[in-house]
Design a protein around this motif. Structure first.
Motif, PDB file in Angstrom:
ATOM      1  N   SER A 164       0.837  -1.191   0.000  1.00  0.00           N
ATOM      2  CA  SER A 164       0.000   0.000   0.000  1.00  0.00           C
ATOM      3  C   SER A 164       0.875   1.245   0.000  1.00  0.00           C
ATOM      4  CB  SER A 164      -0.907   0.003   1.233  1.00  0.00           C
ATOM      5  OG  SER A 164      -0.126   0.105   2.415  1.00  0.00           O
ATOM      6  N   TRP A 205      -0.073  -1.007   9.696  1.00  0.00           N
ATOM      7  CA  TRP A 205      -0.908  -0.394   8.658  1.00  0.00           C
ATOM      8  C   TRP A 205      -1.114  -1.365   7.494  1.00  0.00           C
ATOM      9  CZ3 TRP A 205      -3.271   4.370   8.694  1.00  0.00           C
ATOM     10  CH2 TRP A 205      -3.883   4.758   7.498  1.00  0.00           C
ATOM     11  N   HIS A 246      -4.618  -2.867   6.140  1.00  0.00           N
ATOM     12  CA  HIS A 246      -5.000  -2.722   4.732  1.00  0.00           C
ATOM     13  C   HIS A 246      -5.299  -4.079   4.112  1.00  0.00           C
ATOM     14  CE1 HIS A 246      -4.236  -2.129   0.364  1.00  0.00           C
ATOM     15  NE2 HIS A 246      -4.833  -0.968   0.581  1.00  0.00           N
TER      16      HIS A 246
END
Length: 235
Positions: free
Chosen positions: A15, A146, A150
């Motif tokens: 990401s 994170w 995601h």
């Protein structure tokens, strides 16, 4: 179905936030290695110059001659600059006919101030290595958390979840932690090594200050027109 799980492919398909974290970590790692090599050669150069001046100091040459030569070198050793500061202040106070205690105190204060300046220069960028070593794992962990978030958000749209669908997203996230450790471990090792070397240099310089102060104490009562005795006589 075979998937390419190489590190390069994982980074390219991570990401945007994870890619930014990885880019920051790579920049921190590159910067820390630059500091490591610069500090490694810098400390080696400082040790060599200190040793050369110390041999010259105890070779039997007069203090006045050493003081005159100290200002002629383009790149003097820290020990030599400390000597020049102390000697300059000592001669200045002796010309003013101050008492012996004032002469010694002034010379010692001048050497202490010069010592602190030299130590500040030697320790430059050392805090950067400490910062990289302490925050890189946490920055990498942030990227991992994170990335996992995601990945799970993307899996929520699937009706059937298998290991093959979970593995790429988790692997992409874990790359950030790996790179964080890659940046932190060398920085911590280098910081510990340089801190120990700088402590040894500081002890060497402080020892020289004490020895030179003893020499000045034995010459404090000499007339101002008399050239100070050689440093070798102080031993």
């Amino acid at each position: 179905m075979n998937q390419d799980l190489s590190i390069v492919n994982l980074v390219l398909h991570a990401s945007p936030i994870v890619q930014i974290v990885i880019a920051c970590l790579m920049f921190m790692s590159l910067s820390s290695w630059t500091v490591i090599f610069a500090k490694l050669f810098g400390l080696k150069r400082v040790r060599g110059r200190n040793d050369d001046f110390e041999r010259e100091f105890w070779s039997g040459r007069s203090l006045q001659e050493l003081h005159e030569n100290a200002g002629t070198k383009a790149e003097a050793a820290p020990m030599e600059r400390i000597f020049a500061s102390g000697m300059r202040e000592f001669l200045k106070l002796r010309e003013r006919r101050l008492d012996a205690g004032a002469q010694l105190d002034g010379a010692r204060r001048a050497m202490r101030a010069s010592f602190q300046r030299e130590l500040d220069v030697i320790e430059s960028h050392l805090s950067f290595l400490a910062t990289v070593g302490s925050i890189s794992p946490y920055v990498g962990l942030f990227g991992t958390v994170w990335g996992i978030m995601h990945a799970f958000v993307g899996l929520s749209n699937l009706t059937q979840v298998t290991l093959a669908t979970v593995a790429p997203g988790i692997a992409e996230a874990l790359v950030a932690t790996a790179i964080g450790l890659f940046a932190a471990i060398p920085a911590v090792m280098a910081y510990n090594r340089f801190a120990r070397d700088i402590d040894r240099l500081a002890i060497q310089l402080e020892t020289f200050i004490e020895e030179f102060s003893n020499i000045l104490q034995r010459n404090v009562g000499a007339p101002a027109t008399v050239t100070p005795v050689s440093a070798a006589q102080g031993r």
